[in-house]
Design an enzyme around this catalytic site. Structure first.
Site, PDB file in Angstrom:
ATOM      1  N   LYS A   1      13.949 -24.447  -8.425  1.00 49.19           N
ATOM      2  CA  LYS A   1      14.351 -24.670  -9.849  1.00 49.19           C
ATOM      3  C   LYS A   1      13.918 -25.346 -10.679  1.00 49.19           C
ATOM      4  CE  LYS A   1      18.165 -22.735  -8.145  1.00 49.19           C
ATOM      5  NZ  LYS A   1      19.025 -21.391  -7.922  1.00 49.19           N
TER       6      LYS A   1
ATOM      7  N   ASP B   1      18.984  -7.586  -1.263  1.00 46.36           N
ATOM      8  CA  ASP B   1      18.505  -8.433  -0.688  1.00 46.36           C
ATOM      9  C   ASP B   1      17.346  -9.095  -1.477  1.00 46.36           C
ATOM     10  OD1 ASP B   1      16.949 -10.291   0.040  1.00 46.36           O
ATOM     11  OD2 ASP B   1      16.850 -10.624   2.318  1.00 46.36           O
TER      12      ASP B   1
ATOM     13  N   GLY C   1      21.067 -17.017  -5.264  1.00 51.21           N
ATOM     14  CA  GLY C   1      20.205 -18.924  -5.051  1.00 51.21           C
ATOM     15  C   GLY C   1      20.205 -18.623  -3.605  1.00 51.21           C
TER      16      GLY C   1
ATOM     17  N   ASN D   1      28.909 -11.408  -5.893  1.00 48.77           N
ATOM     18  CA  ASN D   1      30.031 -10.890  -5.370  1.00 48.77           C
ATOM     19  C   ASN D   1      31.058 -12.809  -4.832  1.00 48.77           C
ATOM     20  OD1 ASN D   1      27.318 -11.233  -4.134  1.00 48.77           O
ATOM     21  ND2 ASN D   1      28.267 -11.298  -1.988  1.00 48.77           N
ATOM     22  N   ARG D   2      30.080 -13.475  -5.048  1.00 39.10           N
ATOM     23  CA  ARG D   2      30.573 -15.158  -4.749  1.00 39.10           C
ATOM     24  C   ARG D   2      30.390 -16.054  -5.644  1.00 39.10           C
ATOM     25  NH1 ARG D   2      28.080 -17.824  -0.857  1.00 39.10           N
ATOM     26  NH2 ARG D   2      26.527 -16.984   0.214  1.00 39.10           N
ATOM     27  N   GLY D   3      31.201 -16.855  -5.631  1.00 42.23           N
ATOM     28  CA  GLY D   3      30.696 -18.553  -6.497  1.00 42.23           C
ATOM     29  C   GLY D   3      30.591 -18.297  -8.158  1.00 42.23           C
ATOM     30  N   ILE D   4      29.691 -18.467  -7.943  1.00 42.44           N
ATOM     31  CA  ILE D   4      29.674 -18.772  -9.751  1.00 42.44           C
ATOM     32  C   ILE D   4      28.784 -17.600 -10.635  1.00 42.44           C
ATOM     33  CG2 ILE D   4      27.491 -19.579 -11.609  1.00 42.44           C
ATOM     34  CD1 ILE D   4      27.667 -21.975  -9.685  1.00 42.44           C
TER      35      ILE D   4
ATOM     36  N   TYR E   1      14.483 -26.985  -2.813  1.00 39.01           N
ATOM     37  CA  TYR E   1      15.239 -25.959  -3.763  1.00 39.01           C
ATOM     38  C   TYR E   1      15.609 -27.055  -5.141  1.00 39.01           C
ATOM     39  CZ  TYR E   1      19.931 -25.381  -5.847  1.00 39.01           C
ATOM     40  OH  TYR E   1      20.217 -24.770  -6.525  1.00 39.01           O
TER      41      TYR E   1
END
Ligand SMILES: NC(=O)c1ccc[n+]([C@@H]2O[C@H](COP(=O)([O-])OP(=O)(O)OC[C@H]3O[C@@H](n4cnc5c(N)ncnc54)[C@H](OP(=O)(O)O)[C@@H]3O)[C@@H](O)[C@H]2O)c1
Length: 256
Positions: free
Chosen positions: A166, A70, A99, A28-31, A162
């Site tokens: 990753k 979710d 993420g 829905n947003r960003g990358i 984080y």
């Protein structure tokens, strides 16, 4: 001939199925949004998951399916897949993108902050990958791309949770590449550097300037630059690539 039309013509020529069922988590947003757009522009049937708010109108108007999910909740993942399968058929290309960050120095990092980042970034990816694999095994083909980060291999002060999550995606993807390569399912990792999204907007101007100084290309990435690499890994041109970690980081992580 416009780029979309020529692309579709190319795919006809190669005898590829015109349209695949693609799922992008956190689309829905960003990358994730840039990735969803890239697949939709190429004529694929794209579903995105979103956790909060409403999905962007531009995506739903373009015919993308938006499913609330979710990824920390196995039952929500199951329900999302059922909705997607009903509308688009089994997922053939999965982009595990969703993420979060909860940055803090180790001595101030609560166990909750550590566990919740791992639960979203690593276990959340496990949940969506495991569910996708059911149909991929049956189809004897599939493409999975996981979105890691340059800091997974480089490390980053204040981001131990984080970075650990990753880095873990690399071991996860490479294990699956070995486990399921014979079933014609590829697992690859894209490791972006700093990308202009809400996630990095949280940084101060001073922090941003400090980061840019260390990037050989001297700038942040645009989400579309990450999306292009993801699309490549899901394309026929990447049919012999699995277990790879592809940096899209302007040179920041060179040598790691
Ligand atoms: N931006 C960077 O510089 C950068 C660099 C390297 C790697 N990455 C990685 O790239 C991916 C996308 O990052 P971004 O910059 O686009 O981040 P962003 O703008 O903060 O978007 C994160 C996306 O993940 C979704 N999400 C978070 N937790 C979720 C959950 N529990 N269940 C379902 N969806 C969840 C969010 O949904 P909501 O909108 O509902 O919150 C949102 O769609 C992340 O994995 C991130 O770690 C980003």
């Amino acid at each position: 001939m416009g780029p979309i039309v020529s692309e579709i013509t190319d795919r006809y020529r190669k005898g590829d199925p015109l349209s695949r069922s693609v799922l992008v988590t956190g689309g829905n947003r960003g990358i994730g949004l840039a990735i969803a757009r890239a697949f939709a522009d190429a004529g694929d049937k794209v579903a995105i998951t979103y956790r909060s708010g409403e999905p962007p109108e531009a995506l739903t108007q373009a015919g993308c399916l938006a499913v609330r999910c979710d990824i920390t909740d196995t039952e929500q993942v199951e329900q999302a897949y059922k909705q997607i399968e009903e509308k688009h058929g089994p997922v053939e290309v999965l982009i595990a993108n969703a993420g979060i960050t909860k940055d803090q120095l180790l001595m101030r990092m609560s166990e909750e902050d550590f566990v919740s980042v791992l639960d979203t970034n690593l276990t959340g990816t496990f949940r969506v990958v495991k569910r996708a694999n059911r149909a991929m095994l049956r189809a004897k083909k599939g493409r999975v791309v996981m979105i890691s980060s340059v800091v997974g291999l480089l490390g980053s002060a204040g981001q131990a949770n984080y970075a650990a999550s990753k880095a873990a995606l690399v071991g996860f993807a490479r294990s699956l590449a070995r486990e399921l390569g014979s079933r014609n399912i590829t697992f690859n990792v894209v490791a972006p550097g700093f990308v202009d999204t809400d996630m990095t907007k949280a940084l101060t101007e001073e922090q941003r300037a400090g980061i840019v100084e260390q990037v050989p290309l001297g700038r942040y990435a645009q989400p579309e630059e990450v999306a292009a690499t993801v699309r490549f890994l899901a394309s026929d041109d990447a049919s012999y690539i699995t277990g790879a970690v592809i940096p899209v980081d302007g040179g920041l992580g060179m040598g790691h």
